[in-house]
Write an enzyme that holds these catalytic residues in place. Sequence first.
Site, PDB file in Angstrom:
ATOM      1  N   ASP A 110       3.569   9.561  -0.821  1.00  0.00           N
ATOM      2  CA  ASP A 110       2.355   8.817  -0.454  1.00  0.00           C
ATOM      3  C   ASP A 110       2.150   7.706  -1.471  1.00  0.00           C
ATOM      4  O   ASP A 110       2.263   7.948  -2.678  1.00  0.00           O
ATOM      5  CB  ASP A 110       1.146   9.776  -0.494  1.00  0.00           C
ATOM      6  CG  ASP A 110       0.065   9.401   0.502  1.00  0.00           C
ATOM      7  OD1 ASP A 110      -0.025   8.211   0.857  1.00  0.00           O
ATOM      8  OD2 ASP A 110      -0.694  10.294   0.936  1.00  0.00           O
ATOM      9  N   HIS A 119       0.821  -1.220   0.000  1.00  0.00           N
ATOM     10  CA  HIS A 119       0.000   0.000   0.000  1.00  0.00           C
ATOM     11  C   HIS A 119       0.853   1.267   0.000  1.00  0.00           C
ATOM     12  O   HIS A 119       0.347   2.346  -0.271  1.00  0.00           O
ATOM     13  CB  HIS A 119      -0.929  -0.003   1.225  1.00  0.00           C
ATOM     14  CG  HIS A 119      -2.010  -1.036   1.120  1.00  0.00           C
ATOM     15  ND1 HIS A 119      -3.290  -0.718   0.739  1.00  0.00           N
ATOM     16  CD2 HIS A 119      -2.000  -2.369   1.291  1.00  0.00           C
ATOM     17  CE1 HIS A 119      -4.025  -1.823   0.701  1.00  0.00           C
ATOM     18  NE2 HIS A 119      -3.258  -2.838   1.034  1.00  0.00           N
TER      19      HIS A 119
HETATM   20  P1  ADQ Z   1      -3.196   6.249   4.509  1.00  0.00           P
HETATM   21  O1  ADQ Z   1      -1.816   6.748   4.696  1.00  0.00           O
HETATM   22  O2  ADQ Z   1      -3.982   6.070   5.756  1.00  0.00           O
HETATM   23  O3  ADQ Z   1      -3.224   4.893   3.651  1.00  0.00           O
HETATM   24  P2  ADQ Z   1      -5.099   7.522   2.524  1.00  0.00           P
HETATM   25  O4  ADQ Z   1      -4.851   6.793   1.256  1.00  0.00           O
HETATM   26  O5  ADQ Z   1      -5.316   8.963   2.340  1.00  0.00           O
HETATM   27  O6  ADQ Z   1      -3.917   7.365   3.568  1.00  0.00           O
HETATM   28  O7  ADQ Z   1      -6.382   6.893   3.209  1.00  0.00           O
HETATM   29  C1  ADQ Z   1      -6.935   7.449   4.381  1.00  0.00           C
HETATM   30  C2  ADQ Z   1      -8.414   7.036   4.509  1.00  0.00           C
HETATM   31  O8  ADQ Z   1      -8.883   7.378   5.827  1.00  0.00           O
HETATM   32  C3  ADQ Z   1      -9.322   7.767   3.535  1.00  0.00           C
HETATM   33  O9  ADQ Z   1     -10.330   6.874   3.104  1.00  0.00           O
HETATM   34  C4  ADQ Z   1      -9.922   8.909   4.378  1.00  0.00           C
HETATM   35  O10 ADQ Z   1     -11.200   9.356   3.968  1.00  0.00           O
HETATM   36  C5  ADQ Z   1     -10.002   8.266   5.738  1.00  0.00           C
HETATM   37  N1  ADQ Z   1      -9.875   9.277   6.801  1.00  0.00           N
HETATM   38  C6  ADQ Z   1      -8.844  10.132   6.969  1.00  0.00           C
HETATM   39  N2  ADQ Z   1      -9.058  10.920   8.035  1.00  0.00           N
HETATM   40  C7  ADQ Z   1     -10.245  10.566   8.543  1.00  0.00           C
HETATM   41  C8  ADQ Z   1     -11.021  11.016   9.662  1.00  0.00           C
HETATM   42  N3  ADQ Z   1     -10.597  11.991  10.494  1.00  0.00           N
HETATM   43  N4  ADQ Z   1     -12.205  10.426   9.891  1.00  0.00           N
HETATM   44  C9  ADQ Z   1     -12.633   9.433   9.078  1.00  0.00           C
HETATM   45  N5  ADQ Z   1     -11.949   8.964   8.019  1.00  0.00           N
HETATM   46  C10 ADQ Z   1     -10.767   9.513   7.753  1.00  0.00           C
HETATM   47  C11 ADQ Z   1      -2.234   3.974   3.149  1.00  0.00           C
HETATM   48  C12 ADQ Z   1      -1.135   4.580   2.280  1.00  0.00           C
HETATM   49  C13 ADQ Z   1      -1.753   5.370   1.130  1.00  0.00           C
HETATM   50  C14 ADQ Z   1      -2.690   4.466   0.324  1.00  0.00           C
HETATM   51  C15 ADQ Z   1      -3.653   3.723   1.242  1.00  0.00           C
HETATM   52  C16 ADQ Z   1      -4.440   2.652   0.483  1.00  0.00           C
HETATM   53  O11 ADQ Z   1      -0.290   5.420   3.059  1.00  0.00           O
HETATM   54  O12 ADQ Z   1      -0.750   5.893   0.279  1.00  0.00           O
HETATM   55  O13 ADQ Z   1      -3.441   5.256  -0.565  1.00  0.00           O
HETATM   56  O14 ADQ Z   1      -2.973   3.070   2.299  1.00  0.00           O
HETATM   57  O15 ADQ Z   1      -3.608   1.791  -0.203  1.00  0.00           O
END
Ligand code: ADQ
Length: 468
Positions: free
Chosen positions: A374, A163
């Site tokens: 990211d 990921h």
């Molecule tokens: P993350 O680093 O956690 O994921 P991201 O891909 O942005 O980052 O996913 C975060 C998820 O959490 C999103 O669905 C977002 O809506 C949700 N979220 C964030 N803040 C929130 C809050 N306060 N309340 C509720 N929901 C919230 C890791 C990798 C990324 C990769 C993903 C998936 O670091 O690069 O995209 O896995 O593979």
Amino acid sequence: MFKDKFDLVIAANRLPVDRVREGNRSVWRRSPGGLVTAMESVMRGRDGAWIGWSGVPGKAPAAFEQDDMCLHPIALSSDEVTDYYEGFSNGSLWPLYHDVIVPPTFRRRWQAAYEKVNRRFAEAAADLAADKATVWVHDYQLQQVPQFLRELRPDVRIGWFNHIPFPPVELFMQLPARDSLLHGLLGADFLGFQRRTDAQNFLRACRQLLGEDVAVRGDLVQNGDGQVCRAAAVPISIDTRGMAELASTPKVQARAAEIREQLGNPEKLLLGVDRLDYTKGIRHRLKALEEMYREGSLNSACTKFIQVATPSRERLEAYQHIRSEVEQTVGRINGEHSSFGAPPVTYLHRSFPREEMAAMFVAADVMLVTPLRDGMNLVAKEYVAAHDDSGALVLSEFTGAATELKQSYLCNPHDIARTKRTITRALEAPDEERRRRMRAMRRQVLRHDVQHWAERFLSDLAVAPRQP
Ligand code: ADQ
């Protein structure tokens, strides 16, 4: 009594559920997030099991069923949480795989705990997999599982998806455990990465660091046992229709209007949503905005900014540090630019239900996604899914999403001056330009949603060649 052998086994660091209190009893609740949604649709109609840690150290609870999935908790002791999870996974691998934004720490004790826990996951998967089953391993915490599982069960198909980014070999080679991890991954039939560059970085690391032990041809690596493993890009996505439908409900639309009203009906609303992590570029974003408020290119009375910073890995020093830096900067901006009851920055350090997230996406005129590195960044895709033909996305070139969302306003977050200009361009672009960009991006995320991703991964895994 449920089954004990499964055709599809998912192995991830965490189970797809959280233990929460409801009244005076504690219950399992499905964790939010794209992976769970994706897997749910893949698991439907299959014999599926999921193994992972429950989130609570100590003895593992017994296996249980939830949403047609059989969940098998893996035990982690408190020391293992410290050494395998917080130590090796998040103190060594996470910073190393994200361009060493903070220096990684390497400890032999952490590495030993990682190997031990990876063996435990492999043994659990070996126990649960039916004859010739498919085992799908997730992420950087479980890179040795493919090899350990292959030793126990030569008959199963093993896939692994990363990921997060896979670093260039010049950085990866710092890792004392580098050979063990590469051999660990080479136990798989298929390795999926977010970007082609990540897959290429992995292939280059095999070629350069494993030398004579392996043969690398194109996207295939043959290890010493003659087994072949393929590495390719399979970019992850979101439940696009789910987000689009949620965002268009009257309830979410009304809530979006209410959010703007509560902020004093600003002319423009900017939004950032991130886990509070040093990779997400929150400091760089705030620096750009602080300068813009100070210089007057943003008017603090008419342009507001919401920063959602989700609590994350709070026991680690690097995370305490970034939190205090972010909070100091927000305090300074608001101290300098607030009028009574109307601060320019609204800072929210907590989790929100899906609907509230969707309402924030709908409310925002410009979404700021500025990570320094990211793997993908699902927030960027969620924002696009939540907008029909309004809105604008400022997106860092250092995200996996930038490869797909080419019509965003791309920026280099290290270049504060240009980032400021990009934010201004996104704010001031003619409606027609913004609409054209959003429509193109929306088509992209509708066509390539999370269901498409999961099916593609599993079909690539099914046809991956095992022999040269
Ligand atoms: P993350 O680093 O956690 O994921 P991201 O891909 O942005 O980052 O996913 C975060 C998820 O959490 C999103 O669905 C977002 O809506 C949700 N979220 C964030 N803040 C929130 C809050 N306060 N309340 C509720 N929901 C919230 C890791 C990798 C990324 C990769 C993903 C998936 O670091 O690069 O995209 O896995 O593979």
